[in-house]
Write an enzyme that holds these catalytic residues in place. Structure first.
Site, PDB file in Angstrom:
ATOM      1  N   ARG A   1       0.737  -1.162  -0.031  1.00 31.48           N
ATOM      2  CA  ARG A   1       0.083  -0.054   0.121  1.00 31.48           C
ATOM      3  C   ARG A   1       0.916   1.280   0.140  1.00 31.48           C
ATOM      4  O   ARG A   1       1.932   1.097   0.421  1.00 31.48           O
ATOM      5  CB  ARG A   1      -1.022   0.032   1.234  1.00 31.48           C
ATOM      6  CG  ARG A   1      -1.953  -1.034   1.276  1.00 31.48           C
ATOM      7  CD  ARG A   1      -2.761  -1.009   2.605  1.00 31.48           C
ATOM      8  NE  ARG A   1      -1.984  -1.039   3.724  1.00 31.48           N
ATOM      9  CZ  ARG A   1      -1.651  -0.005   4.425  1.00 31.48           C
ATOM     10  NH1 ARG A   1      -2.260   1.244   4.034  1.00 31.48           N
ATOM     11  NH2 ARG A   1      -1.031   0.083   5.569  1.00 31.48           N
TER      12      ARG A   1
ATOM     13  N   LYS B   1      -8.682  -2.662   0.782  1.00 33.85           N
ATOM     14  CA  LYS B   1      -8.639  -1.787   1.855  1.00 33.85           C
ATOM     15  C   LYS B   1      -9.213  -0.372   1.453  1.00 33.85           C
ATOM     16  O   LYS B   1      -9.604   0.271   2.868  1.00 33.85           O
ATOM     17  CB  LYS B   1      -7.238  -1.598   2.187  1.00 33.85           C
ATOM     18  CG  LYS B   1      -6.113  -2.658   2.593  1.00 33.85           C
ATOM     19  CD  LYS B   1      -6.853  -3.348   3.737  1.00 33.85           C
ATOM     20  CE  LYS B   1      -6.065  -4.402   4.373  1.00 33.85           C
ATOM     21  NZ  LYS B   1      -6.721  -5.258   5.490  1.00 33.85           N
TER      22      LYS B   1
ATOM     23  N   HIS C   1     -10.484  -5.297  12.048  1.00 33.77           N
ATOM     24  CA  HIS C   1      -9.390  -5.505  11.228  1.00 33.77           C
ATOM     25  C   HIS C   1      -9.014  -6.821  11.954  1.00 33.77           C
ATOM     26  O   HIS C   1      -8.027  -6.920  12.661  1.00 33.77           O
ATOM     27  CB  HIS C   1      -8.345  -4.706  11.077  1.00 33.77           C
ATOM     28  CG  HIS C   1      -7.129  -4.941  10.164  1.00 33.77           C
ATOM     29  ND1 HIS C   1      -5.618  -4.881  10.520  1.00 33.77           N
ATOM     30  CD2 HIS C   1      -7.178  -5.699   8.997  1.00 33.77           C
ATOM     31  CE1 HIS C   1      -5.118  -5.577   9.417  1.00 33.77           C
ATOM     32  NE2 HIS C   1      -5.845  -5.921   8.813  1.00 33.77           N
TER      33      HIS C   1
ATOM     34  N   SER D   1      -0.799  -6.897   9.188  1.00 36.56           N
ATOM     35  CA  SER D   1      -0.505  -7.880   8.410  1.00 36.56           C
ATOM     36  C   SER D   1       1.007  -8.324   8.571  1.00 36.56           C
ATOM     37  O   SER D   1       1.775  -7.441   9.149  1.00 36.56           O
ATOM     38  CB  SER D   1      -0.411  -6.974   7.108  1.00 36.56           C
ATOM     39  OG  SER D   1       0.235  -7.861   6.137  1.00 36.56           O
TER      40      SER D   1
ATOM     41  N   LYS E   1      -2.692 -13.410  11.445  1.00 34.52           N
ATOM     42  CA  LYS E   1      -4.238 -13.591  11.220  1.00 34.52           C
ATOM     43  C   LYS E   1      -4.542 -14.449  10.410  1.00 34.52           C
ATOM     44  O   LYS E   1      -5.410 -15.442  10.673  1.00 34.52           O
ATOM     45  CB  LYS E   1      -4.731 -12.019  10.792  1.00 34.52           C
ATOM     46  CG  LYS E   1      -4.709 -10.926  11.831  1.00 34.52           C
ATOM     47  CD  LYS E   1      -5.553  -9.881  11.385  1.00 34.52           C
ATOM     48  CE  LYS E   1      -5.865  -9.426   9.983  1.00 34.52           C
ATOM     49  NZ  LYS E   1      -4.605  -9.181   9.354  1.00 34.52           N
ATOM     50  N   THR E   2      -4.041 -14.432   9.309  1.00 38.12           N
ATOM     51  CA  THR E   2      -4.354 -15.758   8.156  1.00 38.12           C
ATOM     52  C   THR E   2      -4.181 -17.000   8.571  1.00 38.12           C
ATOM     53  O   THR E   2      -4.842 -17.892   8.634  1.00 38.12           O
ATOM     54  CB  THR E   2      -3.940 -15.007   6.857  1.00 38.12           C
ATOM     55  OG1 THR E   2      -4.595 -13.688   6.544  1.00 38.12           O
ATOM     56  CG2 THR E   2      -4.370 -16.257   5.736  1.00 38.12           C
TER      57      THR E   2
ATOM     58  N   ASP F   1      -9.817 -11.358   7.523  1.00 39.43           N
ATOM     59  CA  ASP F   1      -9.142 -10.204   7.466  1.00 39.43           C
ATOM     60  C   ASP F   1     -10.048  -8.986   8.111  1.00 39.43           C
ATOM     61  O   ASP F   1      -9.561  -8.100   8.847  1.00 39.43           O
ATOM     62  CB  ASP F   1      -8.701  -9.457   6.265  1.00 39.43           C
ATOM     63  CG  ASP F   1      -7.684  -8.575   6.326  1.00 39.43           C
ATOM     64  OD1 ASP F   1      -6.874  -8.320   7.257  1.00 39.43           O
ATOM     65  OD2 ASP F   1      -7.865  -7.607   5.310  1.00 39.43           O
TER      66      ASP F   1
ATOM     67  N   ARG G   1       1.675 -12.529  -2.274  1.00 42.08           N
ATOM     68  CA  ARG G   1       0.203 -12.269  -1.836  1.00 42.08           C
ATOM     69  C   ARG G   1      -0.230 -13.406  -2.697  1.00 42.08           C
ATOM     70  O   ARG G   1       0.153 -13.619  -3.567  1.00 42.08           O
ATOM     71  CB  ARG G   1      -0.242 -11.192  -1.797  1.00 42.08           C
ATOM     72  CG  ARG G   1       0.177 -10.051  -0.850  1.00 42.08           C
ATOM     73  CD  ARG G   1      -0.863 -10.182   0.453  1.00 42.08           C
ATOM     74  NE  ARG G   1      -0.223  -9.277   1.674  1.00 42.08           N
ATOM     75  CZ  ARG G   1      -0.989  -9.008   2.537  1.00 42.08           C
ATOM     76  NH1 ARG G   1      -1.929  -9.939   2.988  1.00 42.08           N
ATOM     77  NH2 ARG G   1      -0.493  -8.047   3.554  1.00 42.08           N
TER      78      ARG G   1
END
Length: 560
Positions: free
Chosen positions: A67, A212, A231, A249, A253-254, A268, A332
């Site tokens: 980003r 996002k 989030h 990130s 989390k994933t 997410d 990703r």
């Protein structure tokens, strides 16, 4: 322009968006068509994809492999002025005037007019009462693919009367070349106009800006209605118990929510209303640097046809090297959520969460692998949002850097952080949720000296939280921070549970812990301008006579 395209422009209302001509328009293309268009000969340096050994297409996003938060803008008007959390206190929400907005919108419109366009209509939010109907207009097939993966795909029946609540004009092939005249930071722009319900994107090919940008808008509309917008990832156990995993990130989390023993709700972004938890998305966007089938089987197995890889390294045969970070650490893969076998069906929703896990990547290596939090400590940690920016997630970040990101998602917050914290705390008290802080960062020393926590140990800790066995152990107070840590845990060496035991130089550990505690206190001062922040400050690190900021307190009493 064909009569068919003109009819489609009128039928979809694209003319009201400034799209007055198109060579062709494909609405909600199939995965088969997207594959054909991506791997064909599309126009644009970064538009072409390559089929890999998995059958999934891989694309590159050019110099923007993450980003660009400093190029994020929100138009300031009567509505946004009073509600948005504006830059100056940690926010990335830079105000944009109407005149500049019109210029950026025209740049996007001019780029998209007369092109072969893809229009993707989808939902953001599994709860029909609060979801956004989203429309993406783009000239790049793989951008349409990304949106199709990440948002919830409507049925043919739902598409018949689909009218978007929010529209994205993705014009990644162009940029604001006159950015100096416009008063912008660079050629790149990701600009949102809340009153016009529109986002325009230019100068960056990074797919994550699409999702996002919409997440930020959900973060605007839902809290103003008293609905949680978070989030976090979420999953559900066999007994129907729901768990939330907060973290920026790269904190896990994933990986940790994709549990073969539990069903995934989402990886997410989620809302929490009176009925429980609901996913915003229809897919997952997982980091895949150093991905292995052994450590992350659910994600690995999800990489097949219809998945979309970004910025991975592969050879001429299409064989992917997930360990190669030559392009970026932020490699990703996006895939529709049904690529995960253990998912909640038919809709990505769950009950009120039994357990809440805050994931932090502690680059200092002084926080314990797991801590138990009181409700007040949980709210404090949530507002603090301590973690580390992991290399590659944002432009210019080359190595982990300690940061405080409010609500574990500061770049995506559209209203003031305390609003999200108040909603989370209220929901936790109302439904008796347990809260834990889990460090997936460093141990046995800081970054550069120690090493990352073992993912196997972290999984053992998460298992103990979710099955409740962690509450059967004995607990000890952790110095300065005031929360508790377990003295033993099945499958995890006891010495690991107390981070001080893993350091060779105990004095250096003591000094580093004090340094981090001081950073927490300094960071939290920005919340003490309101009564709730003043109250919560007492639930953070307490630096007393044995752990003050004075020069003679470099070795606080942290022995246990």
């Amino acid at each position: 322009m064909s009569a068919e395209s003109q009819e489609m422009i009128s039928a979809l209302g694209l003319d009201r968006l400034g799209i007055e001509s198109a060579n062709s328009i494909i609405r909600n293309p199939s995965y088969e068509m997207l594959f054909e268009h991506e791997t064909g000969n599309p126009d644009g340096e970064w538009a072409k994809g390559t089929e890999t050994e998995f059958g999934a297409v891989s694309v590159d996003t050019g110099r923007f492999t993450g980003r660009s938060p400093k190029d994020k803008y929100i138009v300031i008007d009567e509505e946004s002025k009073k509600n948005v959390w504006w830059e100056g206190t940690g926010s990335d929400n830079t105000p944009l005037d109407q005149r500049t907005w019109e210029s950026l919108k025209k740049i996007s419109q001019d780029q998209l007019n007369g092109k072969d366009l893809y229009v993707v209509d989808a939902y953001c939010g599994a709860n029909p009462n609060s979801r956004l109907r989203v429309r993406l207009v783009t000239e790049v097939a793989w951008k349409a693919h990304f949106a199709k993966n990440m948002f919830i795909r409507p049925t043919e029946e739902e598409l018949k009367d689909f009218t978007p609540d929010w529209t994205i004009l993705d014009s990644c092939k162009t940029s604001a070349k006159n950015f100096d005249e416009l008063g912008l930071r660079s050629e790149v722009f990701v600009a949102a106009h809340i009153s016009e319900r529109m986002t325009v994107i230019g100068g960056t090919w990074y797919g994550g800006e699409i999702k996002k940008g919409i997440f930020s808008m959900m973060n605007y509309f839902l809290p103003l209605k008293g609905v949680g917008s978070f989030h976090c990832s979420a999953n559900k156990g066999e007994e129907g118990d729901t768990a939330l995993f907060f973290g920026l990130s790269g904190t896990g989390k994933t990986t940790l929510s994709a549990d073969p023993k539990r069903k995934l709700i989402g990886d997410d972004e989620h809302g929490w209303d009176n009925d429980g938890i609901f996913n915003f998305e229809g897919g997952c966007n997982a980091k895949c640097i150093n991905l292995s089938k052994e450590n992350e089987p659910d994600i690995y197995n999800a990489i097949r046809r219809d998945a979309l890889l970004e910025n991975v390294v592969y050879d001429e045969s299409g064989k992917v090297d997930f360990a190669d970070n030559a392009k970026t650490e932020n490699t990703r893969v996006s895939y529709p959520i049904h690529h995960i076998d253990n998912i909640v069906k038919p809709s990505s929703v769950g009950g009120h969460p039994k357990n809440i896990v805050f994931l932090t990547c502690d680059a200092f290596g002084v926080l314990p692998p797991v801590s138990r939090l009181t409700p007040e400590q949980a709210e404090y940690q949530y507002l603090s949002g301590y973690t580390a920016k992991v290399a590659g997630t944002e432009i210019g970040v080359k190595e982990p850097t300690a940061v405080f990101s409010p609500c574990f998602g500061g770049p995506f917050l559209s209203v003031h952080p305390t609003k999200y914290g108040e909603i989370l705390a209220q929901k936790m008290r109302e439904h008796g949720s347990n809260a834990y802080l889990v460090n997936t960062g460093w141990t046995a020393g800081a970054y550069g000296v120690g090493h990352r926590m073992s993912i196997k140990d972290t999984r053992k800790i998460i298992d103990a939280i979710l099955d409740g066995s962690i509450e059967q152990t004995e607990w000890a107070a952790f110095p300065l921070f005031g929360f508790e840590i377990p003295t033993s845990l099945f499958g995890v060496e006891a010495s690991v549970l107390n981070p001080r035991n893993t350091w060779q130089d105990k004095d250096e550990y003591d000094a580093t812990l004090l340094k981090l505690a001081s950073m927490f206190k300094e960071n939290f001062e920005k919340f003490t301008d309101v009564e709730s922040g003043q109250r919560l400050a007492t639930y953070g690190p307490q630096l007393t006579a044995t752990g003050s900021l004075s020069s003679d307190a470099s070795a606080p009493q942290v022995q246990m």
